[in-house]
Scaffold this motif. Sequence first.
Motif, short mmCIF file in Angstrom:
data_model
loop_
_atom_site.label_atom_id
_atom_site.label_comp_id
_atom_site.label_asym_id
_atom_site.label_seq_id
_atom_site.Cartn_x
_atom_site.Cartn_y
_atom_site.Cartn_z
N VAL A 123 0.84 -1.20 0.00
CA VAL A 123 0.00 0.00 0.00
C VAL A 123 0.87 1.25 0.00
O VAL A 123 0.61 2.20 -0.75
CB VAL A 123 -0.95 0.00 1.21
N TRP A 124 1.91 1.28 0.82
CA TRP A 124 2.78 2.44 0.85
C TRP A 124 3.55 2.58 -0.46
O TRP A 124 3.89 3.69 -0.87
CB TRP A 124 3.74 2.36 2.03
N GLY A 125 3.83 1.46 -1.12
CA GLY A 125 4.45 1.54 -2.44
C GLY A 125 3.55 2.23 -3.44
O GLY A 125 4.01 3.01 -4.28
N TRP A 126 2.25 1.97 -3.36
CA TRP A 126 1.29 2.67 -4.23
C TRP A 126 1.28 4.16 -3.91
O TRP A 126 1.21 5.00 -4.81
CB TRP A 126 -0.10 2.11 -4.02
N LEU A 127 1.33 4.49 -2.60
CA LEU A 127 1.29 5.89 -2.20
C LEU A 127 2.53 6.65 -2.67
O LEU A 127 2.44 7.80 -3.11
CB LEU A 127 1.19 6.01 -0.67
N LEU A 128 3.68 6.01 -2.58
CA LEU A 128 4.93 6.69 -2.85
C LEU A 128 5.33 6.65 -4.32
O LEU A 128 6.19 7.43 -4.74
CB LEU A 128 6.05 6.08 -2.01
N ASN A 129 4.74 5.76 -5.08
CA ASN A 129 5.10 5.64 -6.50
C ASN A 129 3.85 5.76 -7.35
O ASN A 129 3.10 4.80 -7.52
CB ASN A 129 5.79 4.30 -6.77
N PRO A 130 3.57 6.91 -7.92
CA PRO A 130 2.33 7.12 -8.67
C PRO A 130 2.29 6.39 -10.01
O PRO A 130 1.27 6.44 -10.68
CB PRO A 130 2.30 8.64 -8.88
N SER A 131 3.35 5.72 -10.38
CA SER A 131 3.38 5.06 -11.69
C SER A 131 3.07 3.57 -11.61
O SER A 131 3.27 2.85 -12.58
CB SER A 131 4.76 5.26 -12.32
N GLN A 132 2.60 3.09 -10.47
CA GLN A 132 2.42 1.65 -10.30
C GLN A 132 1.00 1.18 -10.63
O GLN A 132 0.63 0.09 -10.27
CB GLN A 132 2.76 1.24 -8.86
N ALA A 169 11.51 4.81 5.44
CA ALA A 169 11.34 4.69 6.88
C ALA A 169 9.94 5.09 7.34
O ALA A 169 9.48 4.63 8.39
CB ALA A 169 12.38 5.55 7.61
N LEU A 170 9.26 5.94 6.57
CA LEU A 170 7.95 6.44 6.98
C LEU A 170 6.94 5.33 7.28
O LEU A 170 6.27 5.37 8.33
CB LEU A 170 7.41 7.38 5.91
N PRO A 171 6.79 4.30 6.42
CA PRO A 171 5.85 3.22 6.76
C PRO A 171 6.24 2.47 8.03
O PRO A 171 5.37 2.08 8.81
CB PRO A 171 5.91 2.30 5.54
N LEU A 236 14.72 -4.95 8.27
CA LEU A 236 13.58 -4.48 7.48
C LEU A 236 13.75 -4.92 6.03
O LEU A 236 14.11 -4.15 5.15
CB LEU A 236 13.47 -2.96 7.56
N PHE A 237 13.48 -6.19 5.79
CA PHE A 237 13.60 -6.74 4.44
C PHE A 237 12.27 -6.73 3.71
O PHE A 237 12.14 -6.21 2.61
CB PHE A 237 14.15 -8.16 4.49
N ASP A 238 11.25 -7.30 4.35
CA ASP A 238 9.96 -7.48 3.68
C ASP A 238 9.31 -6.16 3.32
O ASP A 238 8.76 -6.00 2.22
CB ASP A 238 9.00 -8.32 4.55
N LEU A 239 9.40 -5.15 4.21
CA LEU A 239 8.80 -3.85 3.93
C LEU A 239 9.48 -3.18 2.73
O LEU A 239 8.83 -2.69 1.81
CB LEU A 239 8.89 -2.96 5.16
N ILE A 240 10.82 -3.16 2.74
CA ILE A 240 11.56 -2.52 1.65
C ILE A 240 11.34 -3.26 0.34
O ILE A 240 11.15 -2.65 -0.72
CB ILE A 240 13.06 -2.48 2.01
N ILE A 243 7.93 -2.44 -1.09
CA ILE A 243 7.79 -1.08 -1.58
C ILE A 243 8.54 -0.87 -2.89
O ILE A 243 8.02 -0.31 -3.86
CB ILE A 243 8.28 -0.06 -0.53
N THR A 244 9.79 -1.30 -2.94
CA THR A 244 10.66 -0.95 -4.06
C THR A 244 10.95 -2.09 -5.02
O THR A 244 11.43 -1.85 -6.12
CB THR A 244 12.00 -0.42 -3.54
N GLY A 245 10.70 -3.35 -4.60
CA GLY A 245 11.08 -4.47 -5.46
C GLY A 245 12.55 -4.81 -5.27
O GLY A 245 13.27 -4.16 -4.50
N PRO A 246 13.05 -5.81 -5.99
CA PRO A 246 14.40 -6.31 -5.74
C PRO A 246 15.52 -5.52 -6.40
O PRO A 246 16.68 -5.71 -6.06
CB PRO A 246 14.34 -7.73 -6.34
N ASN A 247 15.23 -4.64 -7.34
CA ASN A 247 16.30 -4.06 -8.16
C ASN A 247 16.42 -2.55 -8.03
O ASN A 247 16.76 -1.87 -8.98
CB ASN A 247 16.07 -4.43 -9.64
#
Length: 299
Positions: A123-132, A169-171, A236-240, A243-247
């Motif tokens: 969800v935070w990945g959607w909030l922080l990245n408008p292109s998803q 870090a925000l989430p 903090l592996f799963d959260l990152i 949000i960002t994916g592996p690459n």
Amino acid sequence: MHGRIRTWGPGALVLLPTVLLLGYFVYGLIGWSVNTSLTDRHTARRGPAEYVGFENYVNLFGEDRFLNSLKNLGVLTVVFIVGTLVFGLLWALLLEKGVVGEGIFRSVFLFPMAISMIASGVVWGWLLNPSQGEEARGLNRLFGMVGMDFLQNAWWTGGSRWTTMAAIALPAIWQLSGYIMALFLAGFRGIPGELREAARVDGASEFKLYRHVLFPQLSPIALSALIILGHMSLKLFDLIYAITGPNQFRTEVPSVYMWNTLLRSDMAKAAAIAIVLLVVVAVLVVPYVAYTVKQESEE
């Protein structure tokens, strides 16, 4: 001798399965990781591997990508710890002063802890990245008024390391501030009322009461919270990842880099990264455990 066995034998039998499982799945696998990190097993091949000593560690600390991940982790840790402690203490102060419906507020503050890191990260990945996708665009239209554009632009268009990792870090701050609030609130409620009354009788203002009487009583809790948050920030592996994916090089931390390395079947290098993280965690946790044991023995 027979009497001693009857005394401690049943307890030992109860603990034996746990000791065996911990010995194999924790300490046994740590030993396997240390052994692998000292070899040249850079592929998933079978058979014996040659020992190369600390070569993998030397190469690791001479690698720009790993050093970048350590810098990202340092910034993430600082922002996460400071933000979580500040918000947790602030919420504890508000509830400690007494509010109507305190139970409801406690539940609201603690609710994010019930959400998995993966779900929160998506969800935070959607909030922080408008292109998803459409979900992200809809959520950003909803939350655009609260400053998400600042984080989006800084993160995805090449902002500074501090701004980028602050967005990550925000989430985590949102999710764990309630836990720190509960720790501090329990500490406030555990302070005897006589201390407060004595300070007020001596003419202490509310500011001096908290600064010189109440806050010093919370120092053990603050130390515990600091150690817990520092330990959690390193993992903090799963959260990152959610949000960002592996690459994402700009947001990569050692745990994500270790996972990416393992996916390439570079087992020796991944094991070396894991041992480095283990040493960092031990540096944080072992002194705290020793301090706690010493304090308990003195009491």
